[in-house]
Write an enzyme that holds these catalytic residues in place. Structure first.
Site, PDB file in Angstrom:
ATOM      1  N   ASP A  19      44.656  46.244  42.638  1.00 54.26           N
ATOM      2  CA  ASP A  19      43.519  46.072  43.535  1.00 54.26           C
ATOM      3  C   ASP A  19      42.242  46.665  42.925  1.00 54.26           C
ATOM      4  O   ASP A  19      42.309  47.626  42.160  1.00 54.26           O
ATOM      5  CB  ASP A  19      43.837  46.775  44.866  1.00 54.26           C
ATOM      6  CG  ASP A  19      42.922  46.316  45.988  1.00 54.26           C
ATOM      7  OD1 ASP A  19      42.182  45.329  45.804  1.00 54.26           O
ATOM      8  OD2 ASP A  19      42.934  46.958  47.049  1.00 54.26           O
ATOM      9  N   GLY A  20      41.111  46.076  43.268  1.00 49.15           N
ATOM     10  CA  GLY A  20      39.833  46.662  42.859  1.00 49.15           C
ATOM     11  C   GLY A  20      39.057  45.866  41.823  1.00 49.15           C
ATOM     12  O   GLY A  20      38.017  46.322  41.343  1.00 49.15           O
ATOM     13  N   GLY A  22      37.284  43.175  42.284  1.00 52.02           N
ATOM     14  CA  GLY A  22      35.989  42.803  42.856  1.00 52.02           C
ATOM     15  C   GLY A  22      35.001  43.961  42.782  1.00 52.02           C
ATOM     16  O   GLY A  22      33.848  43.791  42.357  1.00 52.02           O
ATOM     17  N   ARG A  23      35.466  45.146  43.198  1.00 48.42           N
ATOM     18  CA  ARG A  23      34.575  46.313  43.173  1.00 48.42           C
ATOM     19  C   ARG A  23      34.178  46.698  41.748  1.00 48.42           C
ATOM     20  O   ARG A  23      33.061  47.102  41.474  1.00 48.42           O
ATOM     21  CB  ARG A  23      35.246  47.505  43.887  1.00 48.42           C
ATOM     22  CG  ARG A  23      35.048  47.463  45.387  1.00 48.42           C
ATOM     23  CD  ARG A  23      36.025  48.332  46.093  1.00 48.42           C
ATOM     24  NE  ARG A  23      37.337  47.677  46.151  1.00 48.42           N
ATOM     25  CZ  ARG A  23      38.429  48.262  46.623  1.00 48.42           C
ATOM     26  NH1 ARG A  23      38.369  49.511  47.061  1.00 48.42           N
ATOM     27  NH2 ARG A  23      39.564  47.599  46.673  1.00 48.42           N
ATOM     28  N   ARG A  32      32.547  38.354  40.609  1.00 45.95           N
ATOM     29  CA  ARG A  32      33.919  38.824  40.851  1.00 45.95           C
ATOM     30  C   ARG A  32      34.896  38.289  39.802  1.00 45.95           C
ATOM     31  O   ARG A  32      35.861  38.965  39.437  1.00 45.95           O
ATOM     32  CB  ARG A  32      34.385  38.413  42.247  1.00 45.95           C
ATOM     33  CG  ARG A  32      33.624  39.102  43.365  1.00 45.95           C
ATOM     34  CD  ARG A  32      34.058  38.588  44.725  1.00 45.95           C
ATOM     35  NE  ARG A  32      35.472  38.842  44.977  1.00 45.95           N
ATOM     36  CZ  ARG A  32      35.965  39.996  45.419  1.00 45.95           C
ATOM     37  NH1 ARG A  32      35.152  41.003  45.684  1.00 45.95           N
ATOM     38  NH2 ARG A  32      37.255  40.150  45.615  1.00 45.95           N
ATOM     39  N   HIS A  36      38.233  39.894  37.705  1.00 40.00           N
ATOM     40  CA  HIS A  36      39.605  39.374  37.573  1.00 40.00           C
ATOM     41  C   HIS A  36      39.971  39.213  36.095  1.00 40.00           C
ATOM     42  O   HIS A  36      41.092  39.505  35.693  1.00 40.00           O
ATOM     43  CB  HIS A  36      39.734  38.032  38.311  1.00 40.00           C
ATOM     44  CG  HIS A  36      39.569  38.168  39.804  1.00 40.00           C
ATOM     45  ND1 HIS A  36      40.215  39.141  40.534  1.00 40.00           N
ATOM     46  CD2 HIS A  36      38.820  37.465  40.705  1.00 40.00           C
ATOM     47  CE1 HIS A  36      39.884  39.024  41.815  1.00 40.00           C
ATOM     48  NE2 HIS A  36      39.026  38.019  41.935  1.00 40.00           N
ATOM     49  N   SER A  64      48.238  36.893  47.116  1.00 39.17           N
ATOM     50  CA  SER A  64      48.991  36.971  48.368  1.00 39.17           C
ATOM     51  C   SER A  64      48.757  35.730  49.218  1.00 39.17           C
ATOM     52  O   SER A  64      47.790  34.983  48.993  1.00 39.17           O
ATOM     53  CB  SER A  64      48.569  38.215  49.154  1.00 39.17           C
ATOM     54  OG  SER A  64      47.296  38.001  49.718  1.00 39.17           O
ATOM     55  N   GLU A  66      47.555  35.752  51.959  1.00 36.53           N
ATOM     56  CA  GLU A  66      46.259  35.977  52.623  1.00 36.53           C
ATOM     57  C   GLU A  66      45.077  35.666  51.695  1.00 36.53           C
ATOM     58  O   GLU A  66      43.956  35.433  52.154  1.00 36.53           O
ATOM     59  CB  GLU A  66      46.120  37.434  53.094  1.00 36.53           C
ATOM     60  CG  GLU A  66      47.051  37.835  54.239  1.00 36.53           C
ATOM     61  CD  GLU A  66      48.500  38.070  53.804  1.00 36.53           C
ATOM     62  OE1 GLU A  66      48.727  38.387  52.618  1.00 36.53           O
ATOM     63  OE2 GLU A  66      49.400  37.905  54.650  1.00 36.53           O
ATOM     64  N   LEU A 130      63.045  43.011  29.519  1.00 34.67           N
ATOM     65  CA  LEU A 130      62.291  43.476  30.688  1.00 34.67           C
ATOM     66  C   LEU A 130      62.241  42.327  31.682  1.00 34.67           C
ATOM     67  O   LEU A 130      61.991  41.181  31.307  1.00 34.67           O
ATOM     68  CB  LEU A 130      60.855  43.838  30.264  1.00 34.67           C
ATOM     69  CG  LEU A 130      59.902  44.212  31.405  1.00 34.67           C
ATOM     70  CD1 LEU A 130      60.136  45.658  31.844  1.00 34.67           C
ATOM     71  CD2 LEU A 130      58.431  44.068  30.976  1.00 34.67           C
TER      72      LEU A 130
HETATM   73  C1  FPP Z   1      42.622  42.395  43.704  1.00 31.31           C
HETATM   74  O1  FPP Z   1      41.291  42.730  43.459  1.00 31.31           O
HETATM   75  C2  FPP Z   1      43.141  41.488  42.727  1.00 31.31           C
HETATM   76  C3  FPP Z   1      43.529  40.189  42.963  1.00 31.31           C
HETATM   77  C4  FPP Z   1      43.489  39.494  44.232  1.00 31.31           C
HETATM   78  C5  FPP Z   1      44.042  39.384  41.881  1.00 31.31           C
HETATM   79  C6  FPP Z   1      44.934  40.078  40.919  1.00 31.31           C
HETATM   80  C7  FPP Z   1      44.927  39.310  39.704  1.00 31.31           C
HETATM   81  C8  FPP Z   1      44.799  39.780  38.459  1.00 31.31           C
HETATM   82  C9  FPP Z   1      44.749  41.185  38.039  1.00 31.31           C
HETATM   83  C10 FPP Z   1      44.682  38.839  37.371  1.00 31.31           C
HETATM   84  C11 FPP Z   1      45.738  37.860  37.142  1.00 31.31           C
HETATM   85  C12 FPP Z   1      47.140  38.253  37.135  1.00 31.31           C
HETATM   86  C13 FPP Z   1      48.100  37.586  36.466  1.00 31.31           C
HETATM   87  C14 FPP Z   1      49.526  37.932  36.708  1.00 31.31           C
HETATM   88  C15 FPP Z   1      47.788  36.522  35.490  1.00 31.31           C
HETATM   89  P1  FPP Z   1      40.223  42.402  44.580  1.00 31.31           P
HETATM   90  O2  FPP Z   1      39.560  41.154  44.203  1.00 31.31           O
HETATM   91  O3  FPP Z   1      40.889  42.402  45.914  1.00 31.31           O
HETATM   92  O4  FPP Z   1      39.260  43.621  44.451  1.00 31.31           O
HETATM   93  P2  FPP Z   1      38.355  44.244  45.605  1.00 31.31           P
HETATM   94  O5  FPP Z   1      39.306  44.788  46.654  1.00 31.31           O
HETATM   95  O6  FPP Z   1      37.614  45.315  44.897  1.00 31.31           O
HETATM   96  O7  FPP Z   1      37.489  43.149  46.125  1.00 31.31           O
END
Ligand code: FPP
Length: 235
Positions: A19-20, A22-23, A32, A36, A64, A66, A130
């Site tokens: 998580d994080g 976006g921030r 954003r 990613h 997710s 959501e 793994l």
């Molecule tokens: C949460 O950050 C992250 C996601 C919703 C996407 C996670 C995906 C990746 C790390 C990249 C791809 C992964 C693979 C397996 C190829 P957020 O956008 O919710 O951040 P925020 O809460 O700061 O807005």
């Protein structure tokens, strides 16, 4: 520096809520999508360090049920990123002996992503170094609902449904219980992640935003797990 823990203490299965992104991007005045992308760059060192610390199964929460509620262009960027990452990294993961499996409802994913998933699973099926699970269009509640539906459609009688039977109807029944959940960006939430499998999991929450999550911090999380005493409801 810690590399390998006492076998009795190391977490065998670590699940990560990344998580994080976006921030991380927002703080740099970047879109954003840049967050990613920076988040994807963390995956390779993470997989390396997980192997080094003796973790056998790693599960990553990538998207997710959501997350479809995000703006359409962000969802599109994420799907594109999954596709690009699969193309670029699956051969490498295969070479290092990782077995890839995906958790979640596949029907809503773009056909291109679905076929990338199927190819990756097929290519890596025989590997044993793994186990890497990617939760994609995954929801813990959906998983439980899907399991219940399949038990009903298989005609199971109520007395046949116990914990063992229930677990055998989950998306990946072979997945060992989760020992440690790592969540970045400081949120104290489970966010519908692996609700059945985290029953006895330990949690490590860090304020670090996902793109800044380092192998050193992964080691710290594993050390923190090793220092806890897990009573699982006993004394
Ligand atoms: C949460 O950050 C992250 C996601 C919703 C996407 C996670 C995906 C990746 C790390 C990249 C791809 C992964 C693979 C397996 C190829 P957020 O956008 O919710 O951040 P925020 O809460 O700061 O807005």
């Amino acid at each position: 520096m810690l590399t390998r823990l006492d076998p009795g203490q190391k977490p065998r299965h670590v699940a990560v809520i990344m998580d994080g992104n976006g921030r991380w991007a927002q703080r740099r005045w970047l879109p954003r999508a840049a967050g990613h992308r920076a988040g994807v760059a963390v995956l390779e060192p993470l997989i390396e360090v997980a192997g080094e610390t003796g973790v056998e199964t790693l599960t990553l929460y990538a998207f997710s049920t959501e997350n479809w509620a995000r703006p359409e262009d962000e969802v599109g960027t994420l799907m594109q990123l999954f596709l690009e990452t699969a193309r670029a990294k699956v051969p490498q993961l295969n070479e290092r002996g990782a077995r890839l499996r995906f958790l979640g409802r596949r029907d809503r994913l773009p056909a291109s992503v679905r076929s990338a998933i199927e190819e990756a699973e097929e290519l890596t099926a025989a590997n044993g170094q793994l186990d890497l699970y990617i939760a994609l269009n995954y929801g813990g509640r959906s998983e439980l609902v899907d399991a219940a539906r399949r038990m009903i459609s298989d005609g199971l009688a109520p007395e046949e449904v116990d914990e063992q039977t229930f677990a055998s109807y989950l998306y990946a029944p072979e997945v060992p219980e989760i020992d440690l959940v790592i969540r970045t960006s400081g949120e104290l939430r489970v966010s519908n992640f692996l609700l059945w499998q985290i029953a006895y999991a330990e949690f490590y929450v860090t304020d670090t935003l996902w793109p800044d999550f380092s192998p050193e911090e992964f080691r710290r999380a594993v050390e923190s797990f090793a220092s806890r005493s897990r009573r699982r409801g006993g004394v």
